[in-house]
Every structure is written in C-alpha cells, then in structure tokens.
Design an enzyme around this catalytic site. Structure first.
Site, PDB file in Angstrom:
ATOM      1  N   ARG A   1       0.817  -1.219   0.000  1.00 12.21           N
ATOM      2  CA  ARG A   1       0.000   0.000   0.000  1.00 12.21           C
ATOM      3  C   ARG A   1       0.847   1.264   0.000  1.00 12.21           C
ATOM      4  NH1 ARG A   1      -5.155  -1.580   3.831  1.00 12.21           N
ATOM      5  NH2 ARG A   1      -6.500  -2.246   2.117  1.00 12.21           N
TER       6      ARG A   1
ATOM      7  N   LYS B   1     -16.725 -18.568   3.390  1.00 11.12           N
ATOM      8  CA  LYS B   1     -18.128 -18.386   3.773  1.00 11.12           C
ATOM      9  C   LYS B   1     -19.030 -17.822   2.692  1.00 11.12           C
ATOM     10  CE  LYS B   1     -17.948 -17.954   8.728  1.00 11.12           C
ATOM     11  NZ  LYS B   1     -17.966 -17.031   9.851  1.00 11.12           N
TER      12      LYS B   1
ATOM     13  N   GLY C   1     -12.101  -4.765   1.698  1.00 12.89           N
ATOM     14  CA  GLY C   1     -13.540  -4.506   1.819  1.00 12.89           C
ATOM     15  C   GLY C   1     -14.074  -3.634   0.690  1.00 12.89           C
TER      16      GLY C   1
ATOM     17  N   GLY D   1      -7.433 -10.405   0.077  1.00 16.09           N
ATOM     18  CA  GLY D   1      -6.172 -10.836   0.675  1.00 16.09           C
ATOM     19  C   GLY D   1      -5.691 -12.205   0.239  1.00 16.09           C
TER      20      GLY D   1
HETATM   21  C1  3PG Z   1      -8.473  -1.981   5.042  1.00 18.50           C
HETATM   22  O1  3PG Z   1      -7.456  -2.350   5.613  1.00 18.50           O
HETATM   23  O2  3PG Z   1      -9.327  -2.752   4.600  1.00 18.50           O
HETATM   24  C2  3PG Z   1      -8.647  -0.512   4.804  1.00 18.50           C
HETATM   25  O3  3PG Z   1      -7.510   0.187   5.118  1.00 18.50           O
HETATM   26  C3  3PG Z   1      -9.862   0.007   5.533  1.00 18.50           C
HETATM   27  O4  3PG Z   1      -9.687  -0.146   6.907  1.00 18.50           O
HETATM   28  P1  3PG Z   1     -10.943  -0.184   7.868  1.00 18.50           P
HETATM   29  O5  3PG Z   1     -11.648  -1.495   7.579  1.00 18.50           O
HETATM   30  O6  3PG Z   1     -10.413  -0.108   9.262  1.00 18.50           O
HETATM   31  O7  3PG Z   1     -11.842   0.968   7.514  1.00 18.50           O
END
Ligand code: 3PG
Ligand code: MG
Length: 398
Positions: free
Chosen positions: A41, A199, A375, A352
C-alpha cells in the site's frame, strides 16, 4: 462515472504552488514490535505523491492506521514507521506532523509531509462537519487516492471532499475505478466471475449482484460446498452453511433464468483431517463420504474451469478455490491462476487470499489489474456505489 483526475490538473499546471492534500491508504500490516510486514500500500501510494511533487505542489499526505480511539494518542497508532518507509522508498525526507488539523505547520512547494494518523482526530469516523471543514481549509486541492478506504464515509475520505476548493481522484483511485468499470460496467463477454473462500454468508450479496451480470459464476472453497448441498450432493463434514442452501438455490435459479450458469464441481479432493500432511484422495463429487472434508476442486473440475477461463472476455477473481496453502490441495487454485495468466481476457483480482495466491504462483504481471482494496473491492463487486466515487462525481458535476 465522471470525476476530476489529479493527473489532468497536474498536466494543466493547476497544481503548481498549490497546497495539495492527499488521502492515501497506508494502513499496512505490522508485527508486534511495529515493523511493517508488507508495504504494497505504501508503494501503491507513491505515484500520486510523486505526481504532486513533480507538479510543484506543497504536499500533505495522511492515512489511517488501524482503528485507534479518537483523541487518545498511543505510540502504536503512529504513522512514524510509515513515514520512515515512505522516505526510504522515495529517497527523500518525509517529515511526520502531529496535531495538524488547525494548520500551523509549514510545507513548501516541492516538499512532502505526512500528517499523523487521521483516525486520531475527533469526529473522523462519524464525518463530523466541524472536522471536515477544517480539513478542507488546509488545502487548495484534495486528492482521494485511498481506494482501500473508498467504502468509508469519514471526515478525511468524504467530508473533506465536500469542503475542499477542488476534489479529485488520484492515480491509484482512478486506476481502480477504470479497471472495475472495464470489468463490470462494460465488459467484453463472456464475463466470468470466480467467487470462492470459506463463507457464503459474507459473500452472499456479491453472489446475488454478480448473478444478474455475469455469464458464468464459478464457485470454490466453502462457498462451493454450500452450492453442492443446494445441488443435492453430499459434502461429508466439509465446511458449509446449511442454512444458506436456499439462497444458493436462488442464485442458481437466477443464473439459469438468464441462460447463464453456476458450474457445480464434478470431482473433488478430500481428506479426513484438515492438515498439510493429511493424505489427499481425488473422488467424484457423488462419492463424498460422511467423514470426508472437501479441501479442493478435483482435476476434472479444474480442467473444465480452465477451459472456460481461456474462452472468457473478462474475468473477475475473488477467492482461492481450495486450501492452496497446503501442497496436496493447491492444484485447483494453481490451475485457475495459470489459466487466468494465459487467458487473453481482461482480468481483475482482489482480496487478501487471492493476492497471496497470485504471489505464490508469480502471475502478478499476467493479471490485468490487481486491486489494492479488501472490503472496498468486495463492495464494488456487490454493485454498491462507494462513497468516494459518489462525492467525487458530485464535485466534478460542479
Ligand atoms: C483496510 O485495511 O481494509 C482498509 O484500510 C480500511 O480499513 P478499515 O476497515 O479499518 O476501515
Ligand atoms: Mg482493516
């Protein structure tokens, strides 16, 4: 989707001498001693920073790190290790600025500073307007380049975009938007999606949303087990969610109604225990015993998936199809990875475990686009309009 690109502002000379505020996603994993264990990142955020510096801007960068308590600084929440790594990678000093929301720090054109963990600011999470207005006042141009956080509407990702004089997308965010648009909004068909992982529940919305769009939905992992149950097959003691069988059936029916399909594995690799050294047995899907654990798709199923991947126009990949961390159960994922690499389809991958599989089989260069979002990538697949895209679109419209 229309949005202002930071690259356009730079090439028009509009960033010269300006205060540019970049929201990056520098939320990297760290070990117990605080050492950064994986810096993708940070590397992915450098092009925006370099672009701003090259354009003659005074550059401020911030990010969250973890989920700290607002207003309570603890040393482990500091971006200091990130500042150090960023400085090493860019081969220039990167000063860390604390207590920055009211300004009072200096940054000259051609200089970059890192502003301490933005989730320490009170009002960040709830996007409080008092905070967002202060952030907006710090800059002339706000650059959203944090795709990994594009699904969050926080003060530094959303509110600031409302109040800054100009709000635009950085090169990483723009690349993510372009790739997902190419894969999902205007795909070359057939469009194939591989949705795998443990899942169904966490990926149900994705499956439903993709079922309305893709030509083939290839399932793997625990998700495939639930679909096997829905198809009337036995899965022994494999991981599955029996209460979601009806939802799986609904996805199969929705696909059928459109003349599309969800291919169910015809053969599987099983073991009696979940272990790297557990003896592996290949068997037909119909022959799974009561004490079997399905840990991978079988070679025949993998070969059929590979054929379909080779014929695809576009491929979306989220999730390994088996326990690829164990050599005896990696074949399915390896075959899928090889086929994606060889296919002439435009491919996009994210998540991931998927990134770990891509790294293991060394196919990084053969995947059309690898998303930096976890996410956020999943929410794009769910068909949601991410807050970042919405607000940048609105600001571009005037
Ligand atoms: C992640 O690691 O998925 C992003 O940086 C977002 O982080 P967060 O889920 O804590 O908002
Ligand atoms: Mg996280």
């Amino acid at each position: 989707m229309q949005f202002i690109r930071f690259s356009d502002l730079c090439s028009q000379g509009r960033a010269r001498g300006q205060r540019v505020f970049i929201r990056a996603d520098l939320n990297v994993p760290q070990d117990d001693a605080g050492h950064i264990t994986e810096d993708t990142r940070i590397r992915a955020s450098i092009p925006a920073i370099q672009m701003a510096l090259d354009a003659g801007a005074a550059v401020m960068v911030t990010s969250h790190l973890g989920r700290p308590t607002e207003g309570e600084f603890k040393p482990e929440d500091s971006l200091l290790p990130v500042a150090t790594r960023l400085g090493e990678l860019m081969d220039r000093p990167v000063r860390l600025v604390t207590d920055w929301i009211d300004g009072g720090f200096s940054v000259a054109p051609g200089e970059v500073v890192l502003l301490e963990n933005c989730r320490l600011n009170v009002g960040e999470k709830k996007n409080k307007p008092e905070l967002a207005k202060k952030l907006g006042a710090l800059c002339d141009i706000f650059v959203h380049d944090a795709f990994g956080t594009a699904h969050r509407a926080e003060a530094s990702t959303y509110g600031i975009a409302q109040f800054a004089p100009v709000a635009c997308a950085g090169p990483l965010l723009a690349a993510e938007i372009d790739a997902t648009t190419r894969a999902l909004a205007a795909p070359r068909r057939p469009l194939l999606a591989i949705v795998a992982g443990s899942k169904v529940s966490t990926k149900l919305t994705i499956l439903k949303s993709l079922a309305a769009n893709v030509d083939q939905l290839l399932v793997g992992g625990g998700i495939a087990n639930t679909f096997m149950l829905a198809a009337g097959l036995k899965i022994g003691k494999s991981l599955a969610e029996a209460d979601l069988v009806n939802e799986a059936k609904a996805v199969i029916d929705a696909m059928k109604a459109r003349g599309a399909e969800v291919p169910i594995p015809t053969d599987v690799v099983t073991a009696k225990t979940f272990a790297a050294d557990a003896p592996a047995t290949v068997k037909q899907a119909a022959d799974v015993a009561d004490d079997d654990l399905i840990l991978d798709i079988g070679p025949e199923t993998a070969r059929k998936l590979a054929e379909q991947l080779m014929k695809a126009g576009t491929i979306v990949w989220n999730g390994p199809v088996g326990v690829f961390e164990f050599a005896a159960f990696e074949n399915g994922t390896k075959v899928v990875a090889d086929a994606i690499a060889k296919s002439s389809a435009f491919s996009i991958a994210g998540g991931g475990d998927t990134l770990a599989a891509i790294a293991k089989y060394g196919i990084e260069k053969d995947v059309g686009y690898i998303s930096t979002g976890g996410g956020a990538f999943l929410e794009v697949l769910e068909g949601k309009t991410l807050p970042a895209f919405e607000v940048l679109g609105r600001r571009a419209a005037g």
